[in-house]
Design a protein around this motif. Sequence first.
Motif, PDB file in Angstrom:
ATOM      1  N   ALA A  16      89.546  37.140  29.818  1.00  8.76           N
ATOM      2  CA  ALA A  16      90.570  38.140  29.508  1.00  8.76           C
ATOM      3  C   ALA A  16      89.973  39.293  28.714  1.00  8.76           C
ATOM      4  CB  ALA A  16      91.721  37.494  28.722  1.00  8.76           C
ATOM      5  N   ALA A  17      89.124  38.952  27.757  1.00 11.36           N
ATOM      6  CA  ALA A  17      88.490  39.982  26.942  1.00 11.36           C
ATOM      7  C   ALA A  17      87.552  40.843  27.784  1.00 11.36           C
ATOM      8  CB  ALA A  17      87.733  39.328  25.790  1.00 11.36           C
ATOM      9  N   ALA A  18      86.786  40.213  28.649  1.00  9.35           N
ATOM     10  CA  ALA A  18      85.834  40.954  29.472  1.00  9.35           C
ATOM     11  C   ALA A  18      86.551  41.920  30.404  1.00  9.35           C
ATOM     12  CB  ALA A  18      84.976  39.979  30.272  1.00  9.35           C
ATOM     13  N   PHE A  19      87.649  41.474  31.009  1.00 12.32           N
ATOM     14  CA  PHE A  19      88.363  42.330  31.960  1.00 12.32           C
ATOM     15  C   PHE A  19      89.029  43.510  31.267  1.00 12.32           C
ATOM     16  CE2 PHE A  19      92.142  43.609  34.326  1.00 12.32           C
ATOM     17  CZ  PHE A  19      91.598  43.857  35.575  1.00 12.32           C
ATOM     18  N   THR A  20      89.609  43.290  30.091  1.00 13.56           N
ATOM     19  CA  THR A  20      90.363  44.351  29.413  1.00 13.56           C
ATOM     20  C   THR A  20      89.497  45.217  28.514  1.00 13.56           C
ATOM     21  OG1 THR A  20      90.942  42.832  27.605  1.00 13.56           O
ATOM     22  CG2 THR A  20      92.483  42.996  29.444  1.00 13.56           C
ATOM     23  N   GLY A  21      88.197  44.881  28.392  1.00 16.81           N
ATOM     24  CA  GLY A  21      87.322  45.680  27.548  1.00 16.81           C
ATOM     25  C   GLY A  21      87.522  45.402  26.081  1.00 16.81           C
ATOM     26  N   SER A  22      88.003  44.228  25.766  1.00 13.79           N
ATOM     27  CA  SER A  22      88.242  43.842  24.383  1.00 13.79           C
ATOM     28  C   SER A  22      87.252  42.753  23.987  1.00 13.79           C
ATOM     29  CB  SER A  22      89.689  43.371  24.220  1.00 13.79           C
ATOM     30  OG  SER A  22      89.996  43.113  22.874  1.00 13.79           O
ATOM     31  N   THR A  23      87.572  42.022  22.944  1.00 10.08           N
ATOM     32  CA  THR A  23      86.749  40.898  22.516  1.00 10.08           C
ATOM     33  C   THR A  23      87.662  39.718  22.213  1.00 10.08           C
ATOM     34  OG1 THR A  23      86.842  41.448  20.160  1.00 10.08           O
ATOM     35  CG2 THR A  23      85.075  42.467  21.457  1.00 10.08           C
ATOM     36  N   PRO A  24      87.162  38.497  22.327  1.00 11.82           N
ATOM     37  CA  PRO A  24      87.977  37.341  21.959  1.00 11.82           C
ATOM     38  C   PRO A  24      88.496  37.432  20.527  1.00 11.82           C
ATOM     39  CG  PRO A  24      86.057  36.621  23.204  1.00 11.82           C
ATOM     40  CD  PRO A  24      85.855  38.072  22.910  1.00 11.82           C
ATOM     41  N   ARG A  25      87.658  37.922  19.639  1.00 15.31           N
ATOM     42  CA  ARG A  25      88.086  38.046  18.247  1.00 15.31           C
ATOM     43  C   ARG A  25      89.269  39.000  18.115  1.00 15.31           C
ATOM     44  NH1 ARG A  25      84.181  39.950  13.194  1.00 15.31           N
ATOM     45  NH2 ARG A  25      85.761  39.747  11.547  1.00 15.31           N
ATOM     46  N   ALA A  26      89.220  40.129  18.840  1.00 14.74           N
ATOM     47  CA  ALA A  26      90.323  41.084  18.778  1.00 14.74           C
ATOM     48  C   ALA A  26      91.602  40.475  19.348  1.00 14.74           C
ATOM     49  CB  ALA A  26      89.963  42.354  19.541  1.00 14.74           C
ATOM     50  N   ILE A  27      91.485  39.748  20.445  1.00 12.91           N
ATOM     51  CA  ILE A  27      92.663  39.130  21.051  1.00 12.91           C
ATOM     52  C   ILE A  27      93.281  38.105  20.091  1.00 12.91           C
ATOM     53  CG2 ILE A  27      93.478  37.674  22.938  1.00 12.91           C
ATOM     54  CD1 ILE A  27      91.419  39.033  24.733  1.00 12.91           C
ATOM     55  N   ARG A  28      92.447  37.337  19.412  1.00 11.47           N
ATOM     56  CA  ARG A  28      92.976  36.382  18.431  1.00 11.47           C
ATOM     57  C   ARG A  28      93.714  37.106  17.314  1.00 11.47           C
ATOM     58  NH1 ARG A  28      87.565  34.277  19.032  1.00 11.47           N
ATOM     59  NH2 ARG A  28      87.546  32.496  20.495  1.00 11.47           N
ATOM     60  N   HIS A  29      93.190  38.276  16.925  1.00  9.03           N
ATOM     61  CA  HIS A  29      93.865  39.073  15.893  1.00  9.03           C
ATOM     62  C   HIS A  29      95.219  39.569  16.392  1.00  9.03           C
ATOM     63  CE1 HIS A  29      94.399  41.644  12.452  1.00  9.03           C
ATOM     64  NE2 HIS A  29      94.466  42.736  13.216  1.00  9.03           N
ATOM     65  N   TYR A  30      95.290  39.947  17.670  1.00  5.17           N
ATOM     66  CA  TYR A  30      96.576  40.357  18.235  1.00  5.17           C
ATOM     67  C   TYR A  30      97.598  39.231  18.117  1.00  5.17           C
ATOM     68  CZ  TYR A  30      93.708  44.007  20.477  1.00  5.17           C
ATOM     69  OH  TYR A  30      92.848  45.041  20.736  1.00  5.17           O
ATOM     70  N   HIS A  31      97.148  38.010  18.353  1.00  4.10           N
ATOM     71  CA  HIS A  31      98.050  36.872  18.208  1.00  4.10           C
ATOM     72  C   HIS A  31      98.515  36.730  16.760  1.00  4.10           C
ATOM     73  CE1 HIS A  31      97.266  35.810  22.260  1.00  4.10           C
ATOM     74  NE2 HIS A  31      96.085  35.216  22.078  1.00  4.10           N
ATOM     75  N   GLU A  32      97.599  36.882  15.824  1.00  2.37           N
ATOM     76  CA  GLU A  32      97.912  36.673  14.415  1.00  2.37           C
ATOM     77  C   GLU A  32      98.950  37.667  13.901  1.00  2.37           C
ATOM     78  OE1 GLU A  32      94.215  36.928  12.392  1.00  2.37           O
ATOM     79  OE2 GLU A  32      93.432  35.019  13.186  1.00  2.37           O
ATOM     80  N   ILE A  33      98.892  38.922  14.380  1.00  5.91           N
ATOM     81  CA  ILE A  33      99.823  39.928  13.870  1.00  5.91           C
ATOM     82  C   ILE A  33     101.073  40.060  14.736  1.00  5.91           C
ATOM     83  CG2 ILE A  33      97.923  41.213  12.822  1.00  5.91           C
ATOM     84  CD1 ILE A  33      98.156  43.269  15.074  1.00  5.91           C
ATOM     85  N   GLY A  34     101.195  39.218  15.729  1.00  5.78           N
ATOM     86  CA  GLY A  34     102.383  39.252  16.564  1.00  5.78           C
ATOM     87  C   GLY A  34     102.405  40.335  17.605  1.00  5.78           C
ATOM     88  N   LEU A  35     101.239  40.903  17.902  1.00  5.71           N
ATOM     89  CA  LEU A  35     101.171  41.958  18.909  1.00  5.71           C
ATOM     90  C   LEU A  35     101.155  41.378  20.320  1.00  5.71           C
ATOM     91  CD1 LEU A  35     100.842  44.919  19.685  1.00  5.71           C
ATOM     92  CD2 LEU A  35      98.392  44.725  19.198  1.00  5.71           C
ATOM     93  N   LEU A  36     100.554  40.206  20.461  1.00  2.00           N
ATOM     94  CA  LEU A  36     100.474  39.547  21.759  1.00  2.00           C
ATOM     95  C   LEU A  36     100.915  38.095  21.590  1.00  2.00           C
ATOM     96  CD1 LEU A  36      99.463  39.671  24.750  1.00  2.00           C
ATOM     97  CD2 LEU A  36      97.262  38.807  23.882  1.00  2.00           C
ATOM     98  N   PRO A  37     101.983  37.688  22.296  1.00  2.00           N
ATOM     99  CA  PRO A  37     102.425  36.289  22.185  1.00  2.00           C
ATOM    100  C   PRO A  37     101.293  35.335  22.554  1.00  2.00           C
ATOM    101  CG  PRO A  37     104.066  37.611  23.325  1.00  2.00           C
ATOM    102  CD  PRO A  37     102.845  38.472  23.199  1.00  2.00           C
ATOM    103  N   GLU A  38     101.142  34.290  21.779  1.00  4.20           N
ATOM    104  CA  GLU A  38     100.068  33.343  22.048  1.00  4.20           C
ATOM    105  C   GLU A  38     100.454  32.437  23.211  1.00  4.20           C
ATOM    106  OE1 GLU A  38      97.189  30.153  19.688  1.00  4.20           O
ATOM    107  OE2 GLU A  38      98.759  31.279  18.625  1.00  4.20           O
ATOM    108  N   PRO A  39      99.643  32.390  24.269  1.00  3.18           N
ATOM    109  CA  PRO A  39      99.981  31.570  25.445  1.00  3.18           C
ATOM    110  C   PRO A  39      99.765  30.086  25.175  1.00  3.18           C
ATOM    111  CG  PRO A  39      97.818  32.545  25.738  1.00  3.18           C
ATOM    112  CD  PRO A  39      98.355  33.100  24.446  1.00  3.18           C
TER     113      PRO A  39
END
Length: 291
Positions: A16-39
């Motif tokens: 997911a991180a590779a496709f969207t140009g992000s990083t796993p760490r950033a995605i985990r942060h999105y989960h922590e702040i409620g920006l992205l629901p955790e699947p």
Amino acid sequence: MHASFTPPRQVKIGDAAAFTGSTPRAIRHYHEIGLLPEPERGGDGRRRYEYEDMIRLLWIRRMADAGIALEDIRDAFATGTASAGADDGEGIAGTLERLEETLAEQEAKLRRQRISVRRMRTEGSRTGLLSDFVTERLKDLPEGSLRQADLDSLLVIERIFGPLGAAVHATRFIALATHPALREDSDRIDEAEEALDDSVAVDDPRVARVAAERHAFESALHAVIEESGGDDEALFDAWDTLHPEDGADLGPGGREAGSMSALEAIGKMPYGFSPARLRCMELAEELSAQD
């Protein structure tokens, strides 16, 4: 014959991180702040991301690249305006308006930085770090005629009184730089004042003597400035021409709006003068007032 490729229904966080140009760490942060629901996690305990998750990640990435804060992106998703054409005024449109104002401020700051760097390259010294109004005032002086102490004084004066105040005071250093005899007298009196340290009593005869010498020197310096055509009014006129709406963004002399007053600034700038030297300065002022 090769079997047709079937895309996965779910992917791991690394994909997911590779496709969207992000990083796993950033995605985990999105989960922590409620920006992205955790699947939900798979049987191996790892998160699995579906199509809708990837869509949201792509939007998050685009909005973050545009400079929108993550908190604002989260609020935009919460109001349902992140990808919709409609807007409630306080959603993404309001965020973008604030962002544009911030970017305009950053552009202005960057422009000032580029001007300063250009001045430094042209002047080849710390003179370029002073404002352009002050630098322009000093540009015709012979190379090396200004001392570091002169520039230090102008830096302090500009901080307290703004570029106009520093440009007016620069007249003093221009006269000293172009009149060696005056510079020698200035050095001699400076040394005499520095000798009035804490070991000297305020009523010591040297205090009054140095004050008289300072007064005489300042009178001679003022006369030289007048004879050389030093005209503060011309500086004020030039400033008004360059800044016809000075009161809108800057205080008197170019001090930034909302900055401390001159009195406050002077009170926060340490000088460490001894009582004897302070008394010497008072006596010199009294002599000037008598004139």
